[in-house]
Design an enzyme around this catalytic site. Structure first.
Site: not given
Length: 382
Positions: A17, A205, A340
């Protein structure tokens, strides 16, 4: 501390990530009040070496807007924003600015650290442990909560102890799977059936996650998950809506509004989260009030069960047919760009991005001061 708070931002990291972390750091650096903060970027490269100072460094994607952020929202909401971010990324890619550093060398340069490394080697308590040893205040959850929050098997054990409803699951070691995969699959079929989700225990994720629909699919899913971790978790599938809520605070907790994720794909995987794929977010989610209240209460219970601090995003499944709320996981360092999920949920609740950063920094400092009250030797009682 002087007039300005010296805010270190640790980003990058040895993690899949990495790019998401760069964008999170870029967003925070661009948003903070320059009259209130003196920002010190600290970049952890993919080889694990540290650089401090200079503009944000690292290889952002050539087309920044192709990378989606935490909640599945593209970075550029309009042409001007897209151009601004693209220019920033272009400048950032010119060189890896900064001087070699380590956690002790930055001790004198910062008053508080905002660690925004997502996934293993950052979100899992490793960076938090370094900061604890160095005596540096930091934003977010501590070592134990970060480690448990990263490990899906340990997290579920804690949730079970706290009495939170969750899907059925089973865990195996990679060595067990490699030694006798057929026996493992027999147990999974007997306990969970199909479809089921196969996940590495320690990844963020949705990396390495597969929805297995039959035995052949299960075999491939286990092989993939084993590439990422030595511990594997398999969960039952339930037909439900996927909803998320933010938690903010140390001991006095606030919850955000609730958002809903509607993935065009079969589940909200890495591609859907960060690289497009038609995922829709609904903020606020349309839920009965009693369900929203239950989700908020369960989120606080989960946060406290982990001994969380600062921030977390808590993900749930809502089974409308049975009016059942099931906790999925806690993300102790969620994606943190303005677009986000976590910041958007709190923006909808009346706490805009810049204020959210301020609150988190203050919570980190308060948590550090609270810890300083602990005595470390019996002699201090005399």
């Amino acid at each position: 501390m002087g007039n300005k708070i010296r805010l270190g931002i640790i980003y990058g990291g040895k993690t899949s990530e990495h790019e998401v972390s760069l964008l999170t750091a870029l967003s925070i650096m661009k948003a903070v009040d320059q009259n209130k903060y003196e920002v010190q970027p600290i970049y952890v490269q993919m080889d694990g070496s540290w650089l401090k100072g200079g503009p944000i460094a690292g290889q952002l994607p050539e087309n920044v807007n192709a990378l989606r952020l935490g909640g599945g929202i593209t970075l550029g909401l309009d042409d001007d924003k897209q151009e601004e971010q693209a220019q920033t990324a272009h400048v950032s890619n010119q060189s890896l600015a900064g001087k070699p550093a380590n956690v002790m060398s930055i001790h004198q340069d910062v008053d508080v650290i905002f660690p925004v490394i997502h996934g293993p080697n950052g979100e899992d308590g490793t960076v938090q442990g370094l900061l604890e040893l160095a005596g540096i205040p930091y934003v977010g959850t501590g070592v134990m909560a970060s480690a448990v929050g990263m490990d899906k098997l340990m997290m579920k054990n804690v949730f079970a102890q706290a009495g939170l409803d969750q899907v059925k699951y089973v865990g195996f070691l990679r060595s067990q799977i490699e030694r006798d995969s057929d026996s493992v699959m027999d147990q999974i079929e007997q306990m969970l059936g199909y479809p089921c989700f196969v996940k590495p225990a320690n990844m963020g994720s949705s990396v390495g996650i597969t929805k297995a629909k039959d035995r052949d699919g299960l075999r491939g899913a286990l092989e993939l998950a084993c590439k990422f971790d030595r511990r594997i978790i398999i969960e039952e599938f339930i037909k439900a809506r996927e909803v998320e809520i933010g938690v903010l605070g140390n001991e006095e907790l606030l919850t955000s509004v609730i958002g809903e994720v509607i993935a065009a794909k079969e589940f909200y995987d890495y591609e859907a989260k960060y690289k497009g794929g038609g995922t829709d977010l609904i903020i606020p989610a349309e839920l009965p009030q009693h369900v929203a209240d239950r989700i908020a209460d369960m989120a606080k219970t989960a946060f406290q069960a982990l001994d969380g601090s600062g921030l977390s995003r808590v993900d749930f499944f809502y089974d409308e047919e049975n009016d059942r709320v099931v906790i999925n996981e806690v993300n102790t360092m969620p994606g943190f760009t303005p677009f986000s999920m976590y910041p958007m949920l709190f923006a909808e609740a009346g706490i805009p991005y810049v204020e959210l950063i301020d609150r988190l920094v203050q919570l980190g400092l308060e948590r550090y001061e609270e810890k300083q009250r602990n005595i470390v030797a019996a002699e201090e009682l005399e």
